[in-house]
Scaffold this motif. Structure first.
Motif, PDB file in Angstrom:
ATOM      1  N   SER A   9       0.863  -1.178   0.000  1.00 17.89           N
ATOM      2  CA  SER A   9       0.000   0.000   0.000  1.00 17.89           C
ATOM      3  C   SER A   9       0.902   1.231   0.000  1.00 17.89           C
ATOM      4  O   SER A   9       1.729   1.379   0.895  1.00 17.89           O
ATOM      5  CB  SER A   9      -0.898  -0.007   1.240  1.00 17.89           C
ATOM      6  N   PRO A  10       0.777   2.075  -1.016  1.00 16.37           N
ATOM      7  CA  PRO A  10       1.711   3.185  -1.162  1.00 16.37           C
ATOM      8  C   PRO A  10       1.622   4.186  -0.008  1.00 16.37           C
ATOM      9  O   PRO A  10       0.628   4.229   0.714  1.00 16.37           O
ATOM     10  CB  PRO A  10       1.299   3.834  -2.489  1.00 16.37           C
ATOM     11  N   ASP A  11       2.692   4.962   0.134  1.00 14.10           N
ATOM     12  CA  ASP A  11       2.789   5.935   1.216  1.00 14.10           C
ATOM     13  C   ASP A  11       2.020   7.187   0.821  1.00 14.10           C
ATOM     14  O   ASP A  11       2.610   8.243   0.599  1.00 14.10           O
ATOM     15  CB  ASP A  11       4.274   6.248   1.450  1.00 14.10           C
ATOM     16  N   SER A  12       0.718   7.062   0.718  1.00 11.47           N
ATOM     17  CA  SER A  12      -0.092   8.212   0.299  1.00 11.47           C
ATOM     18  C   SER A  12      -1.455   8.105   0.934  1.00 11.47           C
ATOM     19  O   SER A  12      -1.899   7.010   1.279  1.00 11.47           O
ATOM     20  CB  SER A  12      -0.191   8.236  -1.234  1.00 11.47           C
ATOM     21  N   TRP A  13      -2.129   9.245   1.104  1.00 12.31           N
ATOM     22  CA  TRP A  13      -3.408   9.247   1.811  1.00 12.31           C
ATOM     23  C   TRP A  13      -4.566   8.797   0.937  1.00 12.31           C
ATOM     24  O   TRP A  13      -5.610   8.416   1.448  1.00 12.31           O
ATOM     25  CB  TRP A  13      -3.691  10.646   2.372  1.00 12.31           C
ATOM     26  N   GLU A  14      -4.357   8.911  -0.379  1.00 12.56           N
ATOM     27  CA  GLU A  14      -5.504   8.577  -1.224  1.00 12.56           C
ATOM     28  C   GLU A  14      -5.127   7.674  -2.388  1.00 12.56           C
ATOM     29  O   GLU A  14      -5.737   7.733  -3.448  1.00 12.56           O
ATOM     30  CB  GLU A  14      -6.161   9.864  -1.741  1.00 12.56           C
ATOM     31  N   GLY A  15      -4.137   6.833  -2.194  1.00 12.64           N
ATOM     32  CA  GLY A  15      -3.708   5.933  -3.260  1.00 12.64           C
ATOM     33  C   GLY A  15      -4.830   4.998  -3.666  1.00 12.64           C
ATOM     34  O   GLY A  15      -5.278   4.996  -4.819  1.00 12.64           O
ATOM     35  N   LEU A  16      -5.309   4.226  -2.703  1.00  9.62           N
ATOM     36  CA  LEU A  16      -6.370   3.268  -2.998  1.00  9.62           C
ATOM     37  C   LEU A  16      -7.682   3.979  -3.286  1.00  9.62           C
ATOM     38  O   LEU A  16      -8.385   3.661  -4.233  1.00  9.62           O
ATOM     39  CB  LEU A  16      -6.566   2.299  -1.821  1.00  9.62           C
ATOM     40  N   VAL A  17      -7.984   5.005  -2.483  1.00 10.74           N
ATOM     41  CA  VAL A  17      -9.257   5.716  -2.640  1.00 10.74           C
ATOM     42  C   VAL A  17      -9.418   6.229  -4.070  1.00 10.74           C
ATOM     43  O   VAL A  17     -10.459   6.027  -4.694  1.00 10.74           O
ATOM     44  CB  VAL A  17      -9.378   6.872  -1.618  1.00 10.74           C
ATOM     45  N   SER A  18      -8.357   6.838  -4.619  1.00 13.49           N
ATOM     46  CA  SER A  18      -8.544   7.391  -5.961  1.00 13.49           C
ATOM     47  C   SER A  18      -8.502   6.294  -7.020  1.00 13.49           C
ATOM     48  O   SER A  18      -9.244   6.350  -7.996  1.00 13.49           O
ATOM     49  CB  SER A  18      -7.534   8.515  -6.244  1.00 13.49           C
ATOM     50  N   ALA A  19      -7.662   5.272  -6.825  1.00 12.35           N
ATOM     51  CA  ALA A  19      -7.639   4.182  -7.807  1.00 12.35           C
ATOM     52  C   ALA A  19      -8.982   3.460  -7.834  1.00 12.35           C
ATOM     53  O   ALA A  19      -9.481   3.103  -8.897  1.00 12.35           O
ATOM     54  CB  ALA A  19      -6.531   3.189  -7.476  1.00 12.35           C
ATOM     55  N   ALA A  20      -9.567   3.263  -6.662  1.00 15.48           N
ATOM     56  CA  ALA A  20     -10.854   2.565  -6.584  1.00 15.48           C
ATOM     57  C   ALA A  20     -11.943   3.411  -7.245  1.00 15.48           C
ATOM     58  O   ALA A  20     -12.783   2.897  -7.971  1.00 15.48           O
ATOM     59  CB  ALA A  20     -11.213   2.275  -5.135  1.00 15.48           C
ATOM     60  N   GLY A  21     -11.882   4.732  -6.981  1.00 18.18           N
ATOM     61  CA  GLY A  21     -12.855   5.628  -7.591  1.00 18.18           C
ATOM     62  C   GLY A  21     -12.822   5.513  -9.105  1.00 18.18           C
ATOM     63  O   GLY A  21     -13.865   5.467  -9.753  1.00 18.18           O
ATOM     64  N   ASP A  22     -11.600   5.424  -9.670  1.00 18.77           N
ATOM     65  CA  ASP A  22     -11.466   5.306 -11.130  1.00 18.77           C
ATOM     66  C   ASP A  22     -12.131   4.038 -11.656  1.00 18.77           C
ATOM     67  O   ASP A  22     -12.615   4.002 -12.775  1.00 18.77           O
ATOM     68  CB  ASP A  22      -9.990   5.292 -11.534  1.00 18.77           C
ATOM     69  N   SER A  23     -12.115   2.964 -10.825  1.00 17.31           N
ATOM     70  CA  SER A  23     -12.690   1.716 -11.334  1.00 17.31           C
ATOM     71  C   SER A  23     -14.106   1.492 -10.801  1.00 17.31           C
ATOM     72  O   SER A  23     -14.624   0.381 -10.854  1.00 17.31           O
ATOM     73  CB  SER A  23     -11.780   0.537 -10.990  1.00 17.31           C
ATOM     74  N   GLY A  24     -14.721   2.547 -10.281  1.00 20.55           N
ATOM     75  CA  GLY A  24     -16.147   2.463  -9.950  1.00 20.55           C
ATOM     76  C   GLY A  24     -16.471   1.909  -8.571  1.00 20.55           C
ATOM     77  O   GLY A  24     -17.615   1.596  -8.290  1.00 20.55           O
ATOM     78  N   VAL A  25     -15.463   1.736  -7.689  1.00 23.55           N
ATOM     79  CA  VAL A  25     -15.753   1.301  -6.326  1.00 23.55           C
ATOM     80  C   VAL A  25     -15.924   2.552  -5.462  1.00 23.55           C
ATOM     81  O   VAL A  25     -15.024   3.384  -5.385  1.00 23.55           O
ATOM     82  CB  VAL A  25     -14.622   0.411  -5.766  1.00 23.55           C
ATOM     83  N   SER A  26     -17.055   2.680  -4.817  1.00 22.05           N
ATOM     84  CA  SER A  26     -17.340   3.916  -4.090  1.00 22.05           C
ATOM     85  C   SER A  26     -16.532   4.018  -2.808  1.00 22.05           C
ATOM     86  O   SER A  26     -16.126   3.014  -2.225  1.00 22.05           O
ATOM     87  CB  SER A  26     -18.825   3.992  -3.751  1.00 22.05           C
ATOM     88  N   ALA A  27     -16.309   5.263  -2.379  1.00 21.05           N
ATOM     89  CA  ALA A  27     -15.583   5.501  -1.134  1.00 21.05           C
ATOM     90  C   ALA A  27     -16.343   4.894   0.034  1.00 21.05           C
ATOM     91  O   ALA A  27     -15.757   4.360   0.969  1.00 21.05           O
ATOM     92  CB  ALA A  27     -15.398   7.001  -0.936  1.00 21.05           C
ATOM     93  N   ASP A  28     -17.654   4.958  -0.048  1.00 21.93           N
ATOM     94  CA  ASP A  28     -18.501   4.415   1.012  1.00 21.93           C
ATOM     95  C   ASP A  28     -18.251   2.913   1.179  1.00 21.93           C
ATOM     96  O   ASP A  28     -18.101   2.406   2.285  1.00 21.93           O
ATOM     97  CB  ASP A  28     -19.960   4.686   0.624  1.00 21.93           C
ATOM     98  N   LEU A  29     -18.166   2.224   0.045  1.00 23.83           N
ATOM     99  CA  LEU A  29     -17.926   0.778   0.087  1.00 23.83           C
ATOM    100  C   LEU A  29     -16.534   0.480   0.653  1.00 23.83           C
ATOM    101  O   LEU A  29     -16.350  -0.453   1.437  1.00 23.83           O
ATOM    102  CB  LEU A  29     -18.085   0.188  -1.318  1.00 23.83           C
ATOM    103  N   LEU A  30     -15.537   1.297   0.256  1.00 26.42           N
ATOM    104  CA  LEU A  30     -14.177   1.101   0.782  1.00 26.42           C
ATOM    105  C   LEU A  30     -14.171   1.234   2.309  1.00 26.42           C
ATOM    106  O   LEU A  30     -13.486   0.488   3.005  1.00 26.42           O
ATOM    107  CB  LEU A  30     -13.212   2.120   0.191  1.00 26.42           C
ATOM    108  N   CYS A  31     -14.934   2.199   2.805  1.00 24.55           N
ATOM    109  CA  CYS A  31     -15.007   2.385   4.259  1.00 24.55           C
ATOM    110  C   CYS A  31     -15.656   1.183   4.916  1.00 24.55           C
ATOM    111  O   CYS A  31     -15.192   0.690   5.932  1.00 24.55           O
ATOM    112  CB  CYS A  31     -15.790   3.643   4.603  1.00 24.55           C
TER     113      CYS A  31
END
Ligand SMILES: [Zn+2]
Length: 603
Positions: A162-184
Motif C-alpha cells: 500500500s503506497p505511502d499516500s493518503w488517497e492511493g487506494l481511494v482514488s484508484a478505486a474511484g477510477d474503477s467504480g468502487v465507491s468511497a462508502d464501500l471502501l469504508c
C-alpha cells in the motif's frame, strides 16, 4: 420463492454439485458403508454423528438435527442466504445465472452487501499487487527478499504494497467504480472526521490478503515498511471479516491438515508463507490475536491435533500461557478434556519459524513441532522456571499454578484421566505424595469454580405437542399412505409452530397437485434450513416399525389439543356468563362444556 433465480437453474446447480465433494472441502469425511461421516461442524461433539449420503445428496447430523442438501450446507457454513448459496455453487459449477430482467446493466442493487465487500477487497488486493511491482514498492520487495520469500510465493499469496499516500487506494478505486462508502465499509478506507471524503487505512505497508475458504479476499494483514509503532495492522471487523474467526493460510492448508491429521498454528504471516514455500503446508497463523474458541472449533472440524507454536522469548511464553488458559476454558476445554490433542511447541534459539525454516530447513521446524508437549507439561515447565523449585515455597507455588490450570478443566469425558496424569507428573517431579496433591486440588477447585458458567448450553425441551406436530409430518414423509388421514383430520391451525404449519401447508399443496408427498420433492421446495433439517433427519433415519400407527397417534394428540383449547374457551365464557347473571347462557355453555369433556376422554 427463490427471488429472481429461475427454478430450472436452481435444479441444474443442485444436480451438478456433489454433496460429498462439497462437504469434504470443509470437513474431513470418513467412509462408512454407503455414506460418509464427520464431526459435525454445527455443534460440539467428539464422536461423529454428521452423515453425508451421496445417494440422497443430503447431509444430516444426528446430534443437533441440522441437515439438508448442498444449498443448506453452504448456507449454514458460510452464513449465506438461499439465493447467495445458489450463486456461489453456480459459479463453482460454471453455471451462468441470467441477470434479472430489465435494463439494469450493472446489477448492483441485486448483489448483496457481502458480495460487494468481497469485490472491494479483491479490487484492493489487485491494486496493492500492482503497487508492489511498481517503483514505489521497492522497499517492500527488498524486505520480502531479505526474509527469503520467493517470487512464486509472492504471487501465490497475492502479496502487495500500500503506497505511502493518503488517497492511493481511494482514488484508484474511484477510477474503477468502487465507491468511497464501500471502501469504508470494507475497512480499507476511513471517513475524514472533518470535511468530506475518506483516506486510505493502509499506507506504506506490505499487504497480506486474507482469504476465506472459498479463496475470496475478506481482509488484510499489513506490516509497516517504516518505523511505525504499530508494526502490524489488520482490517477491522466487517460483515465478511473477523479476526476471531479467520485464520491466515487456512485456504491453502485445509487439504494438508486433513491428510496429515494435524495442524501447526504459528504467529506470523511470513511464518506461514515460508512453511508453505518449503512444502510444509499444514500451517496457519492467527491474525495478530491469541487463538480463539472459534479458531479451535474451526480447526477441530479438520483434525484432532493442534500444535501451537510459540517463540521462546518472554512474550512468546506469555502468549503460550494465555492460550493454555483458553484451551481449558469452556467450549475449547471440553474438546481438550475429551481427547482433542492440543500441544505447545517452542522454537528455541529465539528465532521465528520463518527464519528457522529458511536457515535450517523445514526439518528443523518439524522437529520443533514433534517435540511439542501437552498444556499441563508446558505449564509445569513454565511454572518451574518462574519459581525457585529448590525451596519449599517455590515448589508450592509451582504446584499451585499447575493445579490451578487442571482445576479449570471442565467436566467432560476424560477430565479425570487428565487430572490423574497431572497429579502423577507433579508427584514424580516434586516428590510429593498423591493424596496431598489431590487434597490441594479440591481446595483450589472450591475457590475457582465459583461463577463459572456450565459448558453445555441448555436446550429447550421439546413439548409433547411439538413432538406430535413433527411426528405427523414425519409420518407423511415415511408412510405416504397416512396422507389421506392427515389431510382429512388436521388443519393448518392445529400446528402451533409456525414453521411446521408452513411445512404442513406446503405438503398439502404437493399432495393436492401430485396425489402423493415425497420428502425429496418437499426438500427441493424448501429454503428454510430448519425445515430442511427436519426432512433430512426423517429421510436419514430407519423408519419405525409402524409409521402409519405412529402418525395416527400423533394426529390424536393434536386433535385432543384442539378440543382442549375449545374446552378452555367454553369454560372462560361460562364464567363470564355467570358473573353477568345470564343463567340461560351459562346453562347452555355448561352443557357444551360437559360434552366436550367426554370428547377429551375419548382420546
Ligand atoms: Zn450437529
Amino acid at each position: 420463492m427463490s427471488g429472481f433465480i429461475p427454478e430450472d437453474i436452481i435444479n441444474r446447480v443442485r444436480d451438478s454439485v456433489s454433496i460429498v465433494d462439497l462437504v469434504s472441502r470443509y470437513l474431513s469425511l470418513k467412509k462408512a458403508g454407503a455414506s460418509y461421516k464427520a464431526l459435525c461442524p454445527f455443534h460440539k461433539e467428539k464422536t461423529p454423528s454428521f452423515v453425508v449420503s451421496p445417494a440422497r445428496q443430503s447431509f444430516h447430523c444426528f446430534g443437533c438435527g441440522k441437515g439438508g442438501n448442498v444449498f443448506h450446507f453452504v448456507m449454514a457454513m458460510d452464513r449465506l442466504s438461499f439465493p447467495e448459496a445458489v450463486r456461489v455453487l453456480a459459479s463453482d459449477a460454471g453455471i451462468k445465472i441470467p441477470e434479472a430482467r430489465g435494463p439494469d446493466v450493472a446489477g448492483e442493487p441485486q448483489r448483496s452487501e457481502r458480495e460487494r465487500l468481497y469485490e472491494a477487497n479483491k479490487r484492493a488486493a489487485d491494486f496493492y499487487a500492482r503497487m508492489l511491482n511498481s517503483p514505489a514498492g521497492g522497499r517492500a520487495r527488498e524486505y520480502l527478499e531479505s526474509r527469503g520469500i520467493s517470487d512464486e510465493m509472492v504471487e501465490r499469496c497475492c502479496l502487495g504494497y500500500s503506497p505511502d499516500s493518503w488517497e492511493g487506494l481511494v482514488s484508484a478505486a474511484g477510477d474503477s467504480g468502487v465507491s468511497a462508502d464501500l471502501l469504508c465499509k470494507a475497512g480499507l478506507a476511513i471517513s475524514r472526521e472533518e470535511g468530506s471524503g475518506c483516506y486510505d487505512r493502509f499506507r506504506n505497508r506490505l499487504m497480506f490478503p486474507i482469504f476465506d475458504n472459498r479463496s475470496r479476499v475478506v481482509g488484510f494483514g499489513a506490516r509497516t515498511m517504516a518505523d511505525d509503532s504499530a508494526k502490524y495492522l489488520n482490517s477491522p471487523e466487517t460483515p465478511v471479516f473477523s479476526k476471531g474467526r479467520n485464520l491466515y493460510g487456512l485456504n491453502w492448508a485445509r487439504k494438508s491438515i486433513v491428510d496429515n491429521k494435524r495442524v501447526a498454528v504459528v504467529e506470523g504471516y511470513t511464518d506461514v508463507i515460508m512453511a508453505h514455500q518449503h512444502g510444509v503446508e499444514n500451517v496457519v497463523a492467527t491474525l495478530g490475536t491469541a487463538l480463539t474458541r472459534e479458531h479451535i472449533r474451526l480447526l477441530h472440524r479438520l483434525t484432532e491435533r493442534i500444535d501451537v507454536v510459540f517463540d521462546s522469548d518472554t512474550a512468546g511464553q506469555q502468549a503460550a500461557e494465555r492460550s493454555m488458559e483458553l484451551f481449558l476454558s469452556e467450549g475449547a476445554g471440553a474438546l481438550v478434556a475429551a481427547g482433542f490433542d492440543v500441544r505447545i511447541a517452542t522454537i528455541e534459539s529465539g528465532k521465528d519459524p520463518c527464519d528457522l525454516i529458511r536457515e535450517q530447513g523445514p526439518e528443523a521446524f518439524e522437529k520443533a513441532i514433534d517435540a511439542a508437549v501437552d498444556v499441563y507439561a508446558k505449564k509445569l515447565d513454565i511454572a518451574s522456571q518462574r519459581h525457585n523449585t529448590g525451596t519449599v515455597e517455590g515448589k508450592t507455588r509451582a504446584v499451585d499454578e499447575v493445579l490451578g490450570l487442571v482445576a479449570r478443566v471442565p467436566n467432560a469425558v476424560g477430565r479425570q484421566l487428565r487430572i490423574d496424569a497431572t497429579v502423577r507428573r507433579l508427584s514424580d517431579t516434586f516428590d510429593i505424595d498423591d493424596q496431598t496433591l489431590r487434597a490441594r486440588l479440591s481446595q483450589i477447585e472450591r475457590h475457582s469454580r465459583r461463577g463459572e458458567r456450565p459448558d453445555q448450553e441448555p436446550t429447550a425441551p421439546a413439548t409433547r405437542y411439538d413432538a406430535a406436530e413433527r411426528g405427523v409430518l414425519e409420518a407423511l414423509l415415511t408412510a405416504p399412505e397416512t396422507a389421506p388421514e392427515v389431510f382429512d383430520k388436521l388443519r393448518a391451525d392445529d400446528f402451533g409452530s409456525e414453521k411446521l404449519r408452513m411445512m404442513f401447508q406446503m405438503a398439502r399443496d404437493v399432495y393436492e397437485t401430485s396425489g402423493t408427498v415425497s420428502g425429496e420433492l418437499l426438500m427441493r421446495k424448501l429454503e428454510d434450513p430448519d425445515l430442511a433439517s427436519l426432512i433430512s433427519r426423517v429421510l436419514n433415519r430407519p423408519p419405525g416399525p409402524d409409521p402409519q400407527k405412529a402418525g395416527s397417534d400423533c394426529i390424536r394428540v393434536l386433535l385432543r389439543r384442539r378440543v382442549q383449547k375449545k374446552v378452555r374457551a367454553v369454560r372462560k365464557e361460562f364464567e363470564r356468563a355467570r358473573t353477568l347473571g345470564d343463567d340461560q347462557r351459562a346453562h347452555e355453555l355448561n352443557v357444551e362444556y360437559l360434552k366436550l369433556q367426554t370428547e377429551v376422554q375419548a382420546f
